[in-house]
Scaffold this motif. Structure first.
Motif, short mmCIF file in Angstrom:
data_model
loop_
_atom_site.label_atom_id
_atom_site.label_comp_id
_atom_site.label_asym_id
_atom_site.label_seq_id
_atom_site.Cartn_x
_atom_site.Cartn_y
_atom_site.Cartn_z
N VAL A 243 0.87 -1.17 0.00
CA VAL A 243 0.00 0.00 0.00
C VAL A 243 0.92 1.23 0.00
CG1 VAL A 243 -1.86 1.20 1.22
CG2 VAL A 243 -1.65 -1.29 1.44
N PHE A 244 0.75 2.14 -0.91
CA PHE A 244 1.56 3.38 -1.02
C PHE A 244 3.02 3.14 -1.45
CE2 PHE A 244 -1.15 4.25 2.92
CZ PHE A 244 -2.16 4.91 2.26
N ALA A 245 3.37 1.99 -1.94
CA ALA A 245 4.79 1.73 -2.23
C ALA A 245 5.20 2.11 -3.67
CB ALA A 245 5.13 0.25 -1.96
N ASN B 151 1.28 14.73 0.65
CA ASN B 151 0.30 13.92 1.37
C ASN B 151 0.13 12.64 0.56
OD1 ASN B 151 -1.89 12.96 2.87
ND2 ASN B 151 -2.91 14.95 2.95
N ARG B 152 -1.06 12.10 0.49
CA ARG B 152 -1.38 10.95 -0.35
C ARG B 152 -2.75 11.24 -0.97
NH1 ARG B 152 -2.84 6.78 4.66
NH2 ARG B 152 -4.07 8.31 5.78
N LEU B 153 -3.28 10.34 -1.75
CA LEU B 153 -4.58 10.54 -2.40
C LEU B 153 -4.61 11.83 -3.22
CD1 LEU B 153 -6.96 9.40 0.50
CD2 LEU B 153 -6.34 8.10 -1.54
N SER C 71 -5.59 -0.36 -4.49
CA SER C 71 -5.36 1.01 -4.02
C SER C 71 -5.63 1.13 -2.52
CB SER C 71 -6.19 1.98 -4.86
OG SER C 71 -5.58 3.24 -4.92
N ASN C 72 -6.12 2.27 -2.07
CA ASN C 72 -6.37 2.41 -0.63
C ASN C 72 -7.39 3.51 -0.39
OD1 ASN C 72 -5.22 1.35 2.03
ND2 ASN C 72 -5.22 3.56 2.39
N GLU C 73 -8.42 3.19 0.33
CA GLU C 73 -9.41 4.18 0.77
C GLU C 73 -9.76 5.19 -0.32
OE1 GLU C 73 -8.14 5.75 4.58
OE2 GLU C 73 -8.89 3.97 5.59
N TYR C 74 -10.37 4.68 -1.38
CA TYR C 74 -10.77 5.58 -2.48
C TYR C 74 -11.57 6.74 -1.93
CZ TYR C 74 -9.27 2.58 -6.31
OH TYR C 74 -8.51 1.88 -7.21
N ILE D 119 -11.36 0.96 10.48
CA ILE D 119 -12.14 1.66 11.50
C ILE D 119 -11.28 1.99 12.71
CG2 ILE D 119 -13.05 -0.46 12.57
CD1 ILE D 119 -15.73 1.13 12.91
N TYR D 120 -11.45 3.21 13.18
CA TYR D 120 -10.67 3.70 14.32
C TYR D 120 -11.60 4.31 15.37
CZ TYR D 120 -6.86 2.72 11.21
OH TYR D 120 -5.99 2.05 10.40
N PRO D 121 -12.34 3.45 16.10
CA PRO D 121 -13.23 4.01 17.13
C PRO D 121 -12.38 4.79 18.14
CG PRO D 121 -13.58 1.62 16.85
CD PRO D 121 -12.34 1.99 16.10
N MET E 5 -10.21 -4.66 7.94
CA MET E 5 -8.92 -4.54 7.24
C MET E 5 -7.91 -3.69 8.01
SD MET E 5 -7.22 -5.60 4.73
CE MET E 5 -8.44 -6.55 3.84
N GLU E 6 -8.42 -2.69 8.72
CA GLU E 6 -7.50 -1.87 9.52
C GLU E 6 -8.18 -1.45 10.81
OE1 GLU E 6 -6.10 1.71 7.71
OE2 GLU E 6 -5.62 0.73 5.81
N GLN E 7 -7.44 -1.52 11.89
CA GLN E 7 -7.82 -0.86 13.14
C GLN E 7 -6.50 -0.55 13.84
OE1 GLN E 7 -9.59 -3.27 16.18
NE2 GLN E 7 -8.32 -5.05 15.74
N GLN F 264 4.03 11.17 8.83
CA GLN F 264 2.86 11.71 9.52
C GLN F 264 2.37 10.78 10.63
OE1 GLN F 264 1.26 14.52 9.54
NE2 GLN F 264 -0.49 13.78 10.74
N GLU F 265 2.47 9.47 10.42
CA GLU F 265 1.84 8.56 11.39
C GLU F 265 2.85 7.88 12.31
OE1 GLU F 265 -1.02 6.41 8.84
OE2 GLU F 265 -2.44 7.93 9.52
N ARG F 266 3.94 8.60 12.62
CA ARG F 266 5.01 8.01 13.45
C ARG F 266 4.53 7.71 14.86
NH1 ARG F 266 4.96 13.07 12.76
NH2 ARG F 266 5.77 14.67 14.14
N PHE F 267 3.44 8.35 15.31
CA PHE F 267 2.92 8.02 16.65
C PHE F 267 1.65 7.16 16.59
CE2 PHE F 267 5.65 11.62 17.73
CZ PHE F 267 6.39 11.01 18.72
N HIS F 268 1.28 6.73 15.39
CA HIS F 268 0.15 5.80 15.29
C HIS F 268 0.63 4.45 15.83
CE1 HIS F 268 -3.65 4.42 13.30
NE2 HIS F 268 -3.02 3.27 13.45
N SER F 269 -0.16 3.85 16.71
CA SER F 269 0.26 2.59 17.32
C SER F 269 0.41 1.50 16.25
CB SER F 269 -0.77 2.16 18.35
OG SER F 269 -2.01 1.97 17.71
C1 GLA Z 1 -6.26 4.77 7.08
C2 GLA Z 1 -5.23 4.39 6.06
C3 GLA Z 1 -3.93 3.94 6.64
C4 GLA Z 1 -3.56 4.74 7.84
C5 GLA Z 1 -4.68 4.68 8.84
C6 GLA Z 1 -4.36 5.29 10.18
O1 GLA Z 1 -7.19 3.82 7.37
O2 GLA Z 1 -5.69 3.44 5.13
O3 GLA Z 1 -2.96 4.05 5.63
O4 GLA Z 1 -3.29 6.05 7.45
O5 GLA Z 1 -5.78 5.30 8.27
O6 GLA Z 1 -4.50 6.66 10.21
#
Ligand code: GLA
Length: 673
Positions: free
Chosen positions: A49-51, A115-117, A153-156, A275-277, A307-309, A355-360
C-alpha cells in the motif's frame, strides 16, 4: 467454492495481521518482522500500500527486487499476502511530469505534493500510469505462492474539480440523461436561468459565489463515487485478467459520505472496513457495531473483513488516547461477533517517521517487550481458537435503511427548511436503542431483498426514488412494520419536491398530510402527550400534520401546534406504520422504538441483559456462536446463554449463566437444537 472460501481455507479460518511496509525498513529488520509475526500468529499482511515510489522510482524504471525478496520470505514463513496496488500515492515524478493529475479542490486551489490521495480520479493520465504499475505487479506476482488476495489502491476518496473531471462528468451525464432536455428537466434549470443548450457548457460544480443548483450538486456526488469506482474497476480487471481465482477488494471507511458503497460492494469479493473508534469516546463501540452490521449487509450477509484498526492510539486527532488494556481484544472480538472474518491492523511495525510516526502498531516502537505486543500475541492465540466462526453470519428481523443518495440530499444540497441535518447521527439515534436491547439489525438499501424482516426502520428519508417508495410501501402493505422519522419522502431522485403536499411519497403510507414543516427555533422545546398518558418533550423539528387515515400516538400539548399529531400510527395493507414527526427526547424515542419492534413480534433473545454487555450471534446450519462482550471496565455481569455449549475461548463447557469480568468476553458454541 467462492474465492473467499478458498481464502478462508488458506489462512485456516480468520485472517490476522496488518499493513506491512518493509520498504521503510532495512532487510535485516524483515527477518525480525517475520519471526515476530509468527510469534503473534499473523497469517496475512497487506503489502505494498503506497509503495509506488519504491516500485517505480522513475517513469518506466522498476525495482521489484525488494518485493521479490519479501514475498519469498513471507511465503517461506507461511504468511499470506494481500498485495496492494500502490496507486493511492502517486510518486513525485508523476505529478511533476503531469501536474494536472493533482486534484483541484472546490475552491479552485490545487493540491500540492506531500500527502497521499493526490490524484483526480477522472484524469486519463493518472489512470494510465495506475494501470501500468498494476499491470507490472500483476505480471510479476499473480502466480507467486504468497499471493492470497488483491488489495486495490487504498481508501478511495478524492473529489476533484479539474478539467478532466468536467469532461468525465459530461460523459457520465450524457449516459444518465441521454438528452439535454432530460437533464434540464431533472435539474430544474428554468429556475434562475440555468438552461443548458450544449453539453460542453456543463462543468463540475465549483463553488459559485453563493448557492449551487442542488441537483447538479447531487449528480456530482453520484458522479464522483462512480469516477472512483471506475478507477477501482480498471485495476481490478487488470489483476483478474492475469488470474481469476484470487479475491479482489479495496478498503472502505467508516461513515464515508463520498462513495456509495452499495454500488461498490457487488464489484468486490469481500467488503473491507478500516475503523478507528475513538477510545476517548465512551460510546464509540456502538457506532462501530453499526458499521459492522452495515459491512455484513453490504454483500447481503456475507462475512466481511476488518482490514485496519489500531492496536492502541491513533495519531489523526488533536488528542489521541490509548486503548486501555483489554480494549483492543474486545474491539476485535466485537468485529468478529458481527461476522468479520479477519482482524487486521494499520500497521504491523510502527513507522519511525512520517505523519503517522505516533500511530500505534502491532509491533510498537517499544518493541516486542511491550503491553501492546503482548496483547497482540494473546489475540493471535485466541483467533486460532475462534477459527470455527469463519464463514458464518447472522440473521435479523429488523432492517434499517441506509442510503447514500438520501445522505447527499440532506447534507450536500442547501436550501432545506433547516440545513444542519446529520444523517449519520440520525441513523445512530435509531440504531442505538436496538443495539442496547441486543436486537440483531441488518442494514439495507432500497435494492436489498426485504423478505424475512418484520420491521423496517427508515431514518429521515428526505430524498427517495420512485423505486424506493415502491419498496417501502410494499413492505408495509405485505404486513411489515415501518418505523419512519420526519422529513421523509419529500423529494424525488432529482431533488424535486413531490407533488400534492408533504410527505409526497408517503402520504398514504403515513395516513397524514403535512401542511408545512416547522423547524424549531434554537432552544425551543415542546411538550408531548402520548395517548396512553405518558409525557415527554421534543425539540428541533415539528410538522403541521393533518391526519387522514392515521391516528395520533402522541400529540403536542403546547404551542401553536397543540393537539396536532407528533407521532402517527397508520394501518396500511396488512402492515403498520409508525411515523415520528418531531425530534423526541431520546428516552421517549427509545421506548417508542422498543414498543414498535415488540409489537411486531420481533424475537428478543437477550432480554434483561444490561446494555454494556453486547450480545450477538453468528452461525451456520449446524452451530450458533454467541458472543458476549462486556464493554464496562468496572462492572461484571452474568448472562444466561439459553443452552449447553462450549466457550471457544476457554474450551470449558457452559450451561445456564456465563460470568463476565469487566472487559470480559465469551464466545459460546451451541449446537442447533
Ligand atoms: C487509514 C489508512 C492507513 C492509515 C490509517 C491510520 O485507514 O488506510 O494508511 O493512514 O488510516 O490513520
Amino acid at each position: 467454492m467462492t474465492r473467499m472460501d478458498a481464502f478462508r481455507n488458506r489462512v485456516g479460518g480468520l485472517a490476522y495481521g496488518g499493513d506491512y511496509n518493509p520498504e521503510q525498513w532495512d532487510p535485516a529488520v524483515w527477518r525480525e518482522d517475520v519471526r515476530l509475526m509468527r510469534e503473534a500468529g499473523v497469517n496475512t499482511v497487506s503489502l505494498g500500500v503506497f509503495a509506488w515510489a519504491s516500485l517505480e522510482p522513475e517513469p518506466g524504471k522498476y525495482e521489484f527486487g525488494w518485493m521479490d525478496e519479501i514475498m519469498d520470505l513471507l511465503h517461506e514463513n507461511g504468511i499470506s499476502v494481500n498485495l496492494a496496488t500502490p496507486t493511492a500515492a502517486p510518486p513525485v515524478w508523476l505529478t511533476q511530469l503531469h501536474p494536472e493529475v493533482f486534484p483541484i479542490m472546490a475552491d479552485g486551489e490545487r493540491f500540492g505534493f506531500g500527502n497521499r490521495l493526490h490524484y483526480d480520479p477522472s484524469s486519463p493520465i493518472y489512470r494510465e500510469y495506475a494501470a501500468n504499475i498494476t499491470t507490472k505487479l500483476a505480471e510479476r506476482y499473480s502466480f507467486h505462492p504468497a499471493l492470497a488476495m488483491w488489495h486495490i489502491s487504498n481508501e478511495y476518496g478524492p473529489t476533484a474539480y479539474n478539467e478532466a473531471a468536467s469532461v468525465n462528468f459530461r460523459r457520465w451525464l450524457r449516459r444518465k440523461y441521454g438528452s439535454l432536455d432530460a437533464l434540464n428537466e431533472a435539474w430544474t434549470t428554468r429556475f434562475w436561468s440555468q438552461v443548458y443548450t450544449d453539453w460542453d457548457q456543463i462543468e463540475v460544480p465549483h463553488i459559485p459565489r453563493t448557492w449551487m443548483n442542488p441537483t447538479r450538486r447531487l449528480d456530482f456526488k453520484r458522479f464522483t463515487s462512480d469516477a472512483l469506482l471506475e478507477c477501482y474497476l480498471a485495476e481490478r480487471d487488470i489483476v483478474r485478467s492475469f488470474r481469476d481465482d484470487i479475491p479482489v477488494m479495496t478498503n472502505f471507511m467508516r461513515f464515508f459520505r463520498h462513495a456509495d458503497y452499495w454500488k461498490w460492494a457487488p464489484e468486490e469479493d469481500a467488503v473491507a472496513l478500516d475503523i478507528y473508534p475513538n477510545p476517548a469516546d465512551a460510546d464509540s463501540h456502538v457506532s462501530a457495531a453499526f458499521q459492522y452490521d452495515l459491512f455484513r449487509s453490504l454483500k447481503g450477509g456475507q462475512p466481511w473483513m476488518l482490514m485496519e484498526q489500531a492496536a492502541s492510539a491513533v495519531s489523526q486527532w488533536p488528542l489521541n488516547v490509548v486503548k486501555e488494556p483489554g480494549r483492543m481484544r474486545l474491539g476485535s472480538l466485537q468485529a468478529l461477533s458481527r461476522a468479520a472474518d479477519s482482524v487486521m491492523f494499520f500497521q504491523w511495525r510502527a513507522s519511525r517517521g512520517g505523519q503517522e510516526r505516533f500511530h500505534s502498531a502491532m509491533l510498537p516502537h517499544s518493541g516486542p517487550d511491550s503491553r501492546t505486543f503482548k496483547e497482540v500475541v494473546g489475540l493471535g492465540r485466541e483467533l486460532k481458537l475462534l477459527a470455527p466462526v469463519a464463514g458464518t453470519t447472522s440473521r435479523s428481523e429488523i432492517a434499517i435503511l441506509f442510503d447514500w443518495d438520501g445522505w447527499w440530499g440532506l447534507e450536500e444540497t442547501a436550501g432545506l427548511p433547516r440545513n444542519d441535518f446529520g444523517y449519520a447521527d440520525t441513523v445512530m439515534r435509531h440504531y442505538t436503542p436496538l443495539w442496547e436491547r441486543h436486537y440483531p439489525v441488518d442494514v439495507v438499501s432500497y435494492g436489498s431483498a426485504l423478505d424475512g424482516y418484520k420491521v423496517l426502520v427508515v431514518p429521515n428519508a428526505y430524498l427517495i426514488h420512485d423505486e424506493g417508495v415502491r419498496r417501502v410501501t410494499e413492505f408495509a402493505r405485505d404486513g411489515g412494520t415501518v418505523l419512519m422519522s420526519f422529513f421523509s419522502g419529500v423529494v424525488d431522485g432529482s431533488n424535486r419536491v413531490r407533488p400534492d403536499g408533504y410527505p409526497g411519497a408517503f402520504r398514504e403510507l403515513v395516513g397524514a398530510k403535512i401542511d408545512e414543516y416547522w423547524p424549531a427555533r434554537p432552544h425551543e422545546e415542546f411538550a408531548i402527550a402520548f395517548a396512553d398518558g405518558r409525557r415527554a418533550t421534543s425539540t428541533w423539528w415539528r410538522e403541521d400534520l393533518h391526519l387522514e387515515t392515521g391516528t395520533a400516538l402522541a400529540t403536542y400539548a403546547d404551542g401553536l401546534l397543540a393537539g396536532r399529531a407528533a407521532v402517527v400510527e397508520n394501518r396500511y395493507g396488512a402492515g403498520r406504520v409508525v411515523y415520528v414527526a418531531t425530534l423526541l427526547e431520546q428516552a421517549a424515542f427509545d421506548t417508542l422504538v422498543a414498543e414498535t419492534v415488540a409489537a411486531a413480534s420481533v424475537r428478543r433473545r437477550f432480554e434483561g441483559v444490561p446494555a454494556h454487555v453486547e450480545c450477538s450471534v453468528r452461525g451456520d446450519e449446524t452451530h450458533e456462536y454467541v458472543f458476549l462482550l462486556n464493554h464496562s471496565g468496572e462492572l461484571s455481569a452474568s448472562v444466561p446463554v439459553g443452552g449447553e455449549g462450549t466457550d471457544l475461548l476457554t474450551g470449558q463447557p457452559v450451561a445456564g449463566e456465563v460470568e463476565l469480568a469487566p472487559l470480559g468476553a465469551a464466545v459460546i458454541r451451541l449446537a442447533h437444537t
